[in-house]
Design an enzyme around this catalytic site. Structure first.
Site, PDB file in Angstrom:
ATOM      1  N   ASN A  32       0.826  -1.209   0.000  1.00 46.98           N
ATOM      2  CA  ASN A  32       0.000   0.000   0.000  1.00 46.98           C
ATOM      3  C   ASN A  32       0.862   1.262   0.000  1.00 46.98           C
ATOM      4  OD1 ASN A  32      -2.862  -0.446  -0.214  1.00 46.98           O
ATOM      5  ND2 ASN A  32      -2.750  -1.602   1.701  1.00 46.98           N
ATOM      6  N   ARG A  83       4.119   1.314  25.801  1.00 47.63           N
ATOM      7  CA  ARG A  83       3.540   1.624  24.501  1.00 47.63           C
ATOM      8  C   ARG A  83       3.407   3.136  24.345  1.00 47.63           C
ATOM      9  NH1 ARG A  83      -2.026  -1.284  22.913  1.00 47.63           N
ATOM     10  NH2 ARG A  83      -2.791   0.687  23.776  1.00 47.63           N
ATOM     11  N   ASN A 125      -6.682   4.261   8.492  1.00 51.74           N
ATOM     12  CA  ASN A 125      -6.229   2.873   8.372  1.00 51.74           C
ATOM     13  C   ASN A 125      -7.004   2.213   7.243  1.00 51.74           C
ATOM     14  OD1 ASN A 125      -4.907   0.406   9.220  1.00 51.74           O
ATOM     15  ND2 ASN A 125      -6.874  -0.234  10.083  1.00 51.74           N
ATOM     16  N   HIS A 127      -8.535  -1.523   6.071  1.00 52.85           N
ATOM     17  CA  HIS A 127      -8.883  -2.827   6.653  1.00 52.85           C
ATOM     18  C   HIS A 127      -9.484  -3.702   5.544  1.00 52.85           C
ATOM     19  CE1 HIS A 127     -10.121  -5.519   9.955  1.00 52.85           C
ATOM     20  NE2 HIS A 127     -11.171  -5.755   9.197  1.00 52.85           N
ATOM     21  N   GLU A 195      -7.525  -2.357  -2.551  1.00 58.94           N
ATOM     22  CA  GLU A 195      -6.937  -1.460  -1.543  1.00 58.94           C
ATOM     23  C   GLU A 195      -5.984  -0.467  -2.200  1.00 58.94           C
ATOM     24  OE1 GLU A 195      -5.062  -3.330   1.865  1.00 58.94           O
ATOM     25  OE2 GLU A 195      -6.587  -4.891   1.954  1.00 58.94           O
TER      26      GLU A 195
END
Lengths: 221, 221
Positions: A32, A83, A125, A127, A195
């Site tokens: 991508n 994180r 994002n 998916h 995508e």
């Protein structure tokens, strides 16, 4: 036109001519990311990739960034104390690059809330399903779930990233047929092709539209 | 060719030339019933409608059946002692008409299990969403739910009817775009147009295919 007007006009022109900078987060092969570079090269996407951040030091996507002479950073969450600390490093790298939009392109870790908070409605994002169907999990889990459910149409979704995984408002979707003789691999490849068209289109639309939210509906003006 | 072979061949021909009979259950205006008649008239669907059963004595669909000189029955579940009794009446009417396939075309009541059991994998329904998304409820509820969820692709689904509502194996699906300025009415009309193509196609495929189930996947051979 007086001086003030002239200055304002020239500032507007400067502003319009500015190519917005995006940051792309990756973990894997980066197909991508490659599609984003392709769309920029053919003039379909008016943006520049200012930084590529990989959660994986061995991601082939890093080679794609290098081939396009784009700075890359490796930020492995588990190398950080928390994180949140990794998130702070990501924010710092994105800000240093001047990114106005953050694109997750096969990025595996769950982003810390501090990153989501630093770029509200500016992180997207992709998916590999038509959300809300088959949310959760990375490829090839959603594709396998779609096959197992026996759907005849699946697809892909570009959505805003919020703290709830795969539940951010939907920006764009495209359908993909599921065939009787599909395997997870075949369906995944067919979705990935779509995508590669959908993600650059969605980036272009977000960069050059005003985003309005009506409940969960994203309206791009 | 000896006599036995000749007889077998002629029986095969007779069998192939038989037009299968379908029963259609309705509750409302019957636009999908009309689409079935249209597909038969233009030679896209090789079947005949042997009976139309309405749960509603005032359904405009009854007028469509009459216009095509197809026998119609009104079976209102609440006129019967139980849903099972109404189901027995439906089964009797379908059997008397020689229906080999039962099509729910905007049929509102939940079919009694005895009907489902009498026609295992021979009852199909059309639902105005891409199941499993937005299951449950009749139009316009699934369309309203899709709009509220902010999806950019919805659609319609033809599925086998099992005792679990909207959860039978999926036979066919078609995508329908959702636009930023859609209302429930506009989206519903766009989906209905696609239903009118999808339902007759699905009936033709089921009538002339062998149905194989692999888990929840419907394979038509």
């Amino acid at each position: 036109m007086n001086t003030a007007e002239s200055e304002a006009a020239s500032q507007d022109i400067t502003h319009n001519a500015d190519i917005p900078t995006i940051g792309v987060l990756v973990s894997g092969r980066g197909s991508n990311l490659e599609a984003i570079f392709d769309a920029i090269a053919r003039g379909a996407l008016h943006a520049r990739v200012g930084i590529v951040i990989s959660s994986n030091p061995n991601a082939p996507a890093l080679g794609i960034a290098a081939a396009h002479e784009v700075p890359a950073r490796v930020i492995v969450p588990k190398d950080y104390a928390s994180r949140a600390e990794a998130g702070m490093a990501i924010i710092a790298a994105l800000r240093a690059a001047g990114a106005v939009l953050v694109v997750l392109a096969g990025y595996k870790p769950i982003l810390d809330g501090c990153v989501v908070g630093a770029y509200p409605m500016r992180i997207i994002n992709i998916h590999p399903s038509l959300l809300p169907a088959f949310a959760g999990g990375m490829a090839p889990r959603p594709q396998a779930d779609a096959l197992a459910a026996g759907v005849k149409i699946s697809g892909c979704t570009v959505h805003f990233v919020t703290e709830a995984v795969d539940e951010g408002p939907i920006i764009a979707q495209a359908p993909v047929p599921v065939y009787d003789d599909d395997t997870v691999e075949r369906l995944s490849a067919r979705i990935l092709d779509v995508e590669h068209r959908l993600l650059p289109q969605a980036i272009e639309r977000i960069l050059y539209s005003t985003v309005r939210l009506e409940g969960r509906r994203v309206i791009l003006i």
